[in-house]
Design a protein around this motif. Structure first.
Motif, PDB file in Angstrom:
ATOM      1  N   VAL A  48      21.057  -2.626  13.598  1.00 22.69           N
ATOM      2  CA  VAL A  48      19.841  -3.327  14.021  1.00 22.69           C
ATOM      3  C   VAL A  48      18.816  -2.342  14.580  1.00 22.69           C
ATOM      4  O   VAL A  48      17.651  -2.348  14.187  1.00 22.69           O
ATOM      5  CB  VAL A  48      20.171  -4.395  15.084  1.00 22.69           C
ATOM      6  CG1 VAL A  48      18.897  -5.054  15.591  1.00 22.69           C
ATOM      7  CG2 VAL A  48      21.131  -5.424  14.519  1.00 22.69           C
ATOM      8  N   ALA A  49      19.266  -1.502  15.517  1.00 22.57           N
ATOM      9  CA  ALA A  49      18.358  -0.551  16.152  1.00 22.57           C
ATOM     10  C   ALA A  49      19.158   0.589  16.740  1.00 22.57           C
ATOM     11  O   ALA A  49      20.307   0.405  17.155  1.00 22.57           O
ATOM     12  CB  ALA A  49      17.530  -1.230  17.237  1.00 22.57           C
ATOM     13  N   LEU A  50      18.535   1.752  16.807  1.00 25.43           N
ATOM     14  CA  LEU A  50      19.194   2.954  17.325  1.00 25.43           C
ATOM     15  C   LEU A  50      18.205   3.735  18.157  1.00 25.43           C
ATOM     16  O   LEU A  50      16.990   3.745  17.865  1.00 25.43           O
ATOM     17  CB  LEU A  50      19.693   3.798  16.163  1.00 25.43           C
ATOM     18  CG  LEU A  50      20.348   5.157  16.441  1.00 25.43           C
ATOM     19  CD1 LEU A  50      21.418   5.437  15.405  1.00 25.43           C
ATOM     20  CD2 LEU A  50      19.323   6.277  16.443  1.00 25.43           C
ATOM     21  N   ILE A  51      18.707   4.403  19.195  1.00 27.18           N
ATOM     22  CA  ILE A  51      17.850   5.246  20.023  1.00 27.18           C
ATOM     23  C   ILE A  51      18.591   6.528  20.352  1.00 27.18           C
ATOM     24  O   ILE A  51      19.785   6.510  20.689  1.00 27.18           O
ATOM     25  CB  ILE A  51      17.399   4.507  21.302  1.00 27.18           C
ATOM     26  CG1 ILE A  51      16.391   5.347  22.075  1.00 27.18           C
ATOM     27  CG2 ILE A  51      18.584   4.093  22.174  1.00 27.18           C
ATOM     28  CD1 ILE A  51      15.657   4.549  23.167  1.00 27.18           C
ATOM     29  N   THR A  52      17.896   7.652  20.236  1.00 22.10           N
ATOM     30  CA  THR A  52      18.496   8.945  20.551  1.00 22.10           C
ATOM     31  C   THR A  52      18.302   9.273  22.029  1.00 22.10           C
ATOM     32  O   THR A  52      17.567   8.579  22.744  1.00 22.10           O
ATOM     33  CB  THR A  52      17.862  10.049  19.710  1.00 22.10           C
ATOM     34  OG1 THR A  52      16.497  10.242  20.148  1.00 22.10           O
ATOM     35  CG2 THR A  52      17.880   9.705  18.227  1.00 22.10           C
ATOM     36  N   SER A  53      18.925  10.340  22.472  1.00 19.58           N
ATOM     37  CA  SER A  53      18.784  10.751  23.865  1.00 19.58           C
ATOM     38  C   SER A  53      17.346  11.134  24.181  1.00 19.58           C
ATOM     39  O   SER A  53      16.911  11.026  25.329  1.00 19.58           O
ATOM     40  CB  SER A  53      19.715  11.917  24.168  1.00 19.58           C
ATOM     41  OG  SER A  53      19.437  13.009  23.300  1.00 19.58           O
ATOM     42  N   GLY A  54      16.620  11.544  23.166  1.00 17.57           N
ATOM     43  CA  GLY A  54      15.228  11.912  23.380  1.00 17.57           C
ATOM     44  C   GLY A  54      14.261  10.753  23.269  1.00 17.57           C
ATOM     45  O   GLY A  54      13.055  10.926  23.460  1.00 17.57           O
ATOM     46  N   GLY A  55      14.784   9.575  22.926  1.00 12.79           N
ATOM     47  CA  GLY A  55      13.934   8.389  22.868  1.00 12.79           C
ATOM     48  C   GLY A  55      13.433   8.014  21.487  1.00 12.79           C
ATOM     49  O   GLY A  55      12.687   7.044  21.344  1.00 12.79           O
ATOM     50  N   THR A  56      13.848   8.749  20.478  1.00 11.53           N
ATOM     51  CA  THR A  56      13.467   8.380  19.114  1.00 11.53           C
ATOM     52  C   THR A  56      14.202   7.112  18.707  1.00 11.53           C
ATOM     53  O   THR A  56      15.400   6.988  18.951  1.00 11.53           O
ATOM     54  CB  THR A  56      13.802   9.509  18.136  1.00 11.53           C
ATOM     55  OG1 THR A  56      13.086  10.687  18.518  1.00 11.53           O
ATOM     56  CG2 THR A  56      13.421   9.130  16.713  1.00 11.53           C
ATOM     57  N   THR A  57      13.473   6.182  18.103  1.00  9.25           N
ATOM     58  CA  THR A  57      14.066   4.893  17.734  1.00  9.25           C
ATOM     59  C   THR A  57      13.994   4.656  16.233  1.00  9.25           C
ATOM     60  O   THR A  57      13.148   5.213  15.531  1.00  9.25           O
ATOM     61  CB  THR A  57      13.352   3.742  18.463  1.00  9.25           C
ATOM     62  OG1 THR A  57      11.959   3.771  18.122  1.00  9.25           O
ATOM     63  CG2 THR A  57      13.506   3.862  19.962  1.00  9.25           C
ATOM     64  N   ASN A  58      14.884   3.793  15.787  1.00 12.10           N
ATOM     65  CA  ASN A  58      14.928   3.401  14.376  1.00 12.10           C
ATOM     66  C   ASN A  58      15.341   1.945  14.325  1.00 12.10           C
ATOM     67  O   ASN A  58      16.251   1.536  15.066  1.00 12.10           O
ATOM     68  CB  ASN A  58      15.925   4.270  13.608  1.00 12.10           C
ATOM     69  CG  ASN A  58      15.891   3.989  12.122  1.00 12.10           C
ATOM     70  OD1 ASN A  58      14.845   3.702  11.575  1.00 12.10           O
ATOM     71  ND2 ASN A  58      17.032   4.090  11.483  1.00 12.10           N
ATOM     72  N   TYR A  59      14.661   1.148  13.484  1.00  6.45           N
ATOM     73  CA  TYR A  59      14.930  -0.276  13.425  1.00  6.45           C
ATOM     74  C   TYR A  59      15.180  -0.740  11.992  1.00  6.45           C
ATOM     75  O   TYR A  59      14.599  -0.221  11.034  1.00  6.45           O
ATOM     76  CB  TYR A  59      13.732  -1.076  13.971  1.00  6.45           C
ATOM     77  CG  TYR A  59      13.449  -0.875  15.422  1.00  6.45           C
ATOM     78  CD1 TYR A  59      12.534   0.087  15.849  1.00  6.45           C
ATOM     79  CD2 TYR A  59      14.076  -1.654  16.389  1.00  6.45           C
ATOM     80  CE1 TYR A  59      12.270   0.282  17.192  1.00  6.45           C
ATOM     81  CE2 TYR A  59      13.810  -1.473  17.740  1.00  6.45           C
ATOM     82  CZ  TYR A  59      12.907  -0.507  18.127  1.00  6.45           C
ATOM     83  OH  TYR A  59      12.641  -0.329  19.467  1.00  6.45           O
ATOM     84  N   GLN A  60      15.995  -1.753  11.874  1.00  5.54           N
ATOM     85  CA  GLN A  60      16.121  -2.462  10.608  1.00  5.54           C
ATOM     86  C   GLN A  60      14.788  -3.149  10.332  1.00  5.54           C
ATOM     87  O   GLN A  60      14.134  -3.663  11.253  1.00  5.54           O
ATOM     88  CB  GLN A  60      17.236  -3.502  10.728  1.00  5.54           C
ATOM     89  CG  GLN A  60      17.498  -4.299   9.481  1.00  5.54           C
ATOM     90  CD  GLN A  60      18.463  -5.445   9.728  1.00  5.54           C
ATOM     91  OE1 GLN A  60      18.056  -6.606   9.694  1.00  5.54           O
ATOM     92  NE2 GLN A  60      19.716  -5.150   9.980  1.00  5.54           N
TER      93      GLN A  60
END
Length: 121
Positions: A48-60
């Motif tokens: 559904v969604a992902l976030i890295t330690s640096g705050g980069t996000t990715n969404y379906q």
């Protein structure tokens, strides 16, 4: 060992909102990514969604503009704010955390037990 616990699921009407929380605990040296997946009956688990330690996000694509993932690195916690919910968002939502286990000195890939989200009138 690293444990992950989700909370915040429930029943909501179409168009409503819910906020899920995911807390990681244990021998954590570093969490690289935190993500939310979901699995509806008869379907495969999907990101559904992902976030890295640096705050980069990715969404379906289906949740872009409606869901927002965030994290508090100091608390090893991630959140999923879900707005404008639709019946097709109904699923069990799982949190995943990946990083480095301090005691085992190895990578970890930990899953929570899931929390049910039901969108229905």
């Amino acid at each position: 060992q690293v444990q992950v616990v989700e909370s915040g699921g429930g029943l909501v009407q179409p168009g409503g909102s819910l906020r899920l929380s995911c807390a990681a605990s244990g021998s954590i040296f570093r969490i690289n990514t935190m993500a939310w997946y979901r699995q509806a009956p008869g379907n495969q688990r999907e990101l559904v969604a992902l976030i890295t330690s640096g705050g980069t996000t990715n969404y379906q694509d289906s949740v872009k503009g409606r869901f927002t993932i965030s994290r508090d690195n100091a608390k090893n916690t991630a959140y999923l704010q879900m707005n404008s919910l639709k019946p097709e968002d109904t699923a069990v939502y799982y949190c995943n955390a990946k990083g480095w286990d301090a005691s085992r000195r190895s990578n970890f890939n930990s899953w929570g037990q899931g929390t049910q989200v039901t969108v229905s009138s």
